[in-house]
Motif scaffolding. Structure first.
Motif, PDB file in Angstrom:
ATOM      1  N   VAL A 119      -0.407   7.774  -9.598  1.00  0.00           N
ATOM      2  CA  VAL A 119      -0.594   6.341  -9.872  1.00  0.00           C
ATOM      3  C   VAL A 119       0.408   5.866 -10.925  1.00  0.00           C
ATOM      4  N   HIS A 120       0.623   6.669 -11.949  1.00  0.00           N
ATOM      5  CA  HIS A 120       1.578   6.305 -13.001  1.00  0.00           C
ATOM      6  C   HIS A 120       2.993   6.146 -12.429  1.00  0.00           C
ATOM      7  N   ALA A 121       3.385   7.063 -11.540  1.00  0.00           N
ATOM      8  CA  ALA A 121       4.712   6.983 -10.930  1.00  0.00           C
ATOM      9  C   ALA A 121       4.875   5.697 -10.122  1.00  0.00           C
ATOM     10  N   LEU A 133      -4.614   9.735  -1.805  1.00  0.00           N
ATOM     11  CA  LEU A 133      -4.994   8.541  -2.539  1.00  0.00           C
ATOM     12  C   LEU A 133      -4.176   7.368  -2.025  1.00  0.00           C
ATOM     13  N   GLY A 134      -4.848   6.278  -1.729  1.00  0.00           N
ATOM     14  CA  GLY A 134      -4.178   5.036  -1.365  1.00  0.00           C
ATOM     15  C   GLY A 134      -4.126   4.146  -2.593  1.00  0.00           C
ATOM     16  N   VAL A 135      -2.945   3.660  -2.922  1.00  0.00           N
ATOM     17  CA  VAL A 135      -2.742   2.810  -4.092  1.00  0.00           C
ATOM     18  C   VAL A 135      -2.194   1.478  -3.598  1.00  0.00           C
ATOM     19  N   THR A 136      -2.894   0.396  -3.906  1.00  0.00           N
ATOM     20  CA  THR A 136      -2.387  -0.935  -3.562  1.00  0.00           C
ATOM     21  C   THR A 136      -1.889  -1.587  -4.835  1.00  0.00           C
ATOM     22  N   ILE A 137      -0.603  -1.929  -4.827  1.00  0.00           N
ATOM     23  CA  ILE A 137      -0.010  -2.657  -5.948  1.00  0.00           C
ATOM     24  C   ILE A 137       0.290  -4.063  -5.459  1.00  0.00           C
ATOM     25  N   THR A 138       0.178  -5.025  -6.333  1.00  0.00           N
ATOM     26  CA  THR A 138       0.521  -6.403  -5.982  1.00  0.00           C
ATOM     27  C   THR A 138       1.634  -6.854  -6.916  1.00  0.00           C
ATOM     28  N   VAL A 139       2.793  -7.128  -6.329  1.00  0.00           N
ATOM     29  CA  VAL A 139       3.958  -7.539  -7.110  1.00  0.00           C
ATOM     30  C   VAL A 139       4.264  -9.005  -6.852  1.00  0.00           C
ATOM     31  N   THR A 140       4.991  -9.598  -7.764  1.00  0.00           N
ATOM     32  CA  THR A 140       5.499 -10.947  -7.550  1.00  0.00           C
ATOM     33  C   THR A 140       6.820 -10.809  -6.808  1.00  0.00           C
ATOM     34  N   ALA A 141       6.797 -11.146  -5.531  1.00  0.00           N
ATOM     35  CA  ALA A 141       7.995 -11.044  -4.698  1.00  0.00           C
ATOM     36  C   ALA A 141       8.875 -12.258  -4.947  1.00  0.00           C
ATOM     37  N   THR A 142      10.133 -11.993  -5.294  1.00  0.00           N
ATOM     38  CA  THR A 142      11.062 -13.087  -5.576  1.00  0.00           C
ATOM     39  C   THR A 142      12.162 -13.212  -4.522  1.00  0.00           C
ATOM     40  N   SER A 143      12.350 -12.154  -3.711  1.00  0.00           N
ATOM     41  CA  SER A 143      13.359 -12.208  -2.654  1.00  0.00           C
ATOM     42  C   SER A 143      13.140 -11.058  -1.672  1.00  0.00           C
ATOM     43  N   ARG A 144      13.720 -11.192  -0.523  1.00  0.00           N
ATOM     44  CA  ARG A 144      13.641 -10.109   0.458  1.00  0.00           C
ATOM     45  C   ARG A 144      14.373  -8.881  -0.071  1.00  0.00           C
ATOM     46  N   GLU A 145      15.487  -9.107  -0.733  1.00  0.00           N
ATOM     47  CA  GLU A 145      16.260  -7.994  -1.295  1.00  0.00           C
ATOM     48  C   GLU A 145      15.414  -7.196  -2.293  1.00  0.00           C
ATOM     49  N   LYS A 170       0.852  -1.192   0.000  1.00  0.00           N
ATOM     50  CA  LYS A 170       0.000   0.000   0.000  1.00  0.00           C
ATOM     51  C   LYS A 170       0.885   1.238   0.000  1.00  0.00           C
ATOM     52  N   VAL A 171       0.564   2.138  -0.908  1.00  0.00           N
ATOM     53  CA  VAL A 171       1.326   3.375  -1.058  1.00  0.00           C
ATOM     54  C   VAL A 171       0.340   4.535  -0.947  1.00  0.00           C
ATOM     55  N   MET A 172       0.668   5.524  -0.123  1.00  0.00           N
ATOM     56  CA  MET A 172      -0.224   6.671   0.032  1.00  0.00           C
ATOM     57  C   MET A 172       0.504   7.956  -0.310  1.00  0.00           C
ATOM     58  N   GLY A 173      -0.253   8.845  -0.951  1.00  0.00           N
ATOM     59  CA  GLY A 173       0.305  10.141  -1.313  1.00  0.00           C
ATOM     60  C   GLY A 173      -0.812  11.101  -1.647  1.00  0.00           C
ATOM     61  N   VAL A 183      -4.078  -2.848  -9.938  1.00  0.00           N
ATOM     62  CA  VAL A 183      -3.926  -1.731  -9.009  1.00  0.00           C
ATOM     63  C   VAL A 183      -5.285  -1.373  -8.408  1.00  0.00           C
ATOM     64  N   GLU A 184      -5.296  -1.187  -7.100  1.00  0.00           N
ATOM     65  CA  GLU A 184      -6.516  -0.778  -6.395  1.00  0.00           C
ATOM     66  C   GLU A 184      -6.313   0.630  -5.857  1.00  0.00           C
ATOM     67  N   LEU A 185      -7.349   1.473  -6.014  1.00  0.00           N
ATOM     68  CA  LEU A 185      -7.279   2.859  -5.567  1.00  0.00           C
ATOM     69  C   LEU A 185      -8.329   3.121  -4.502  1.00  0.00           C
ATOM     70  N   ARG A 186      -7.958   3.946  -3.528  1.00  0.00           N
ATOM     71  CA  ARG A 186      -8.911   4.333  -2.485  1.00  0.00           C
ATOM     72  C   ARG A 186      -8.620   5.774  -2.085  1.00  0.00           C
ATOM     73  N   ASP A 187      -9.644   6.629  -2.249  1.00  0.00           N
ATOM     74  CA  ASP A 187      -9.527   8.028  -1.841  1.00  0.00           C
ATOM     75  C   ASP A 187      -9.616   8.149  -0.325  1.00  0.00           C
ATOM     76  N   SER A 188      -8.946   9.165   0.203  1.00  0.00           N
ATOM     77  CA  SER A 188      -9.099   9.476   1.626  1.00  0.00           C
ATOM     78  C   SER A 188     -10.481  10.072   1.842  1.00  0.00           C
ATOM     79  N   LYS A 189     -10.875  10.186   3.099  1.00  0.00           N
ATOM     80  CA  LYS A 189     -12.202  10.719   3.425  1.00  0.00           C
ATOM     81  C   LYS A 189     -12.436  12.096   2.813  1.00  0.00           C
ATOM     82  N   ALA A 190     -11.458  12.973   2.935  1.00  0.00           N
ATOM     83  CA  ALA A 190     -11.595  14.333   2.420  1.00  0.00           C
ATOM     84  C   ALA A 190     -11.255  14.427   0.929  1.00  0.00           C
ATOM     85  N   GLY A 191     -10.711  13.343   0.370  1.00  0.00           N
ATOM     86  CA  GLY A 191     -10.382  13.337  -1.048  1.00  0.00           C
ATOM     87  C   GLY A 191      -9.064  13.999  -1.404  1.00  0.00           C
ATOM     88  N   ASN A 192      -8.261  14.331  -0.404  1.00  0.00           N
ATOM     89  CA  ASN A 192      -6.967  14.977  -0.668  1.00  0.00           C
ATOM     90  C   ASN A 192      -5.843  13.977  -0.921  1.00  0.00           C
TER      91      ASN A 192
END
Length: 103
Positions: A42-44, A72-84, A32-35, A61-70
């Motif tokens: 979202v493109h970045a 945006l929460g972006v959920t990305i799902t990646v294929t994790a291949t390592s901790r690094e 989850k990434v918020m900004g 990609v899943e998007l969720r606006d904050s209550k006031a709309g200022n």
């Protein structure tokens, strides 16, 4: 006065809990990434995800606006291949100037 013999501790055999992982690789891993809700946010985020996961599917990609709309929460799902890979991805996302929080 008697000296008690001591044995050297073998630190190489003690597992480092910071390096142990509960994640089984490879696996689908949501982040989850918020900004601020601004053009290009979202493109970045999707561009960064694609750098670390060439098979990243932007349609998930899943998007969720904050209550006031200022914000945006972006959920990305990646294929994790390592901790690094995940550590590097978190660092890249956190360093982006549009990003406020990465979970």
């Amino acid at each position: 006065m008697t000296d008690t013999p001591t044995t050297p501790t073998d630190t190489a055999s003690i597992p480092d809990p910071r390096k142990e992982s509960l994640i089984e690789y490879p696996s689908q891993f949501p982040i989850k990434v918020m900004g601020a809700k601004v053009d290009g946010f979202v493109h970045a985020i999707t561009q960064i995800a694609e750098r670390f996961d060439p098979a990243f599917d932007a349609t998930t990609v899943e998007l969720r606006d904050s209550k006031a709309g200022n914000y945006l929460g972006v959920t990305i799902t990646v294929t994790a291949t390592s901790r690094e890979q995940l550590d590097d991805l978190y660092r890249a996302l956190s360093a982006h100037p549009m990003v406020k929080v990465v979970l």
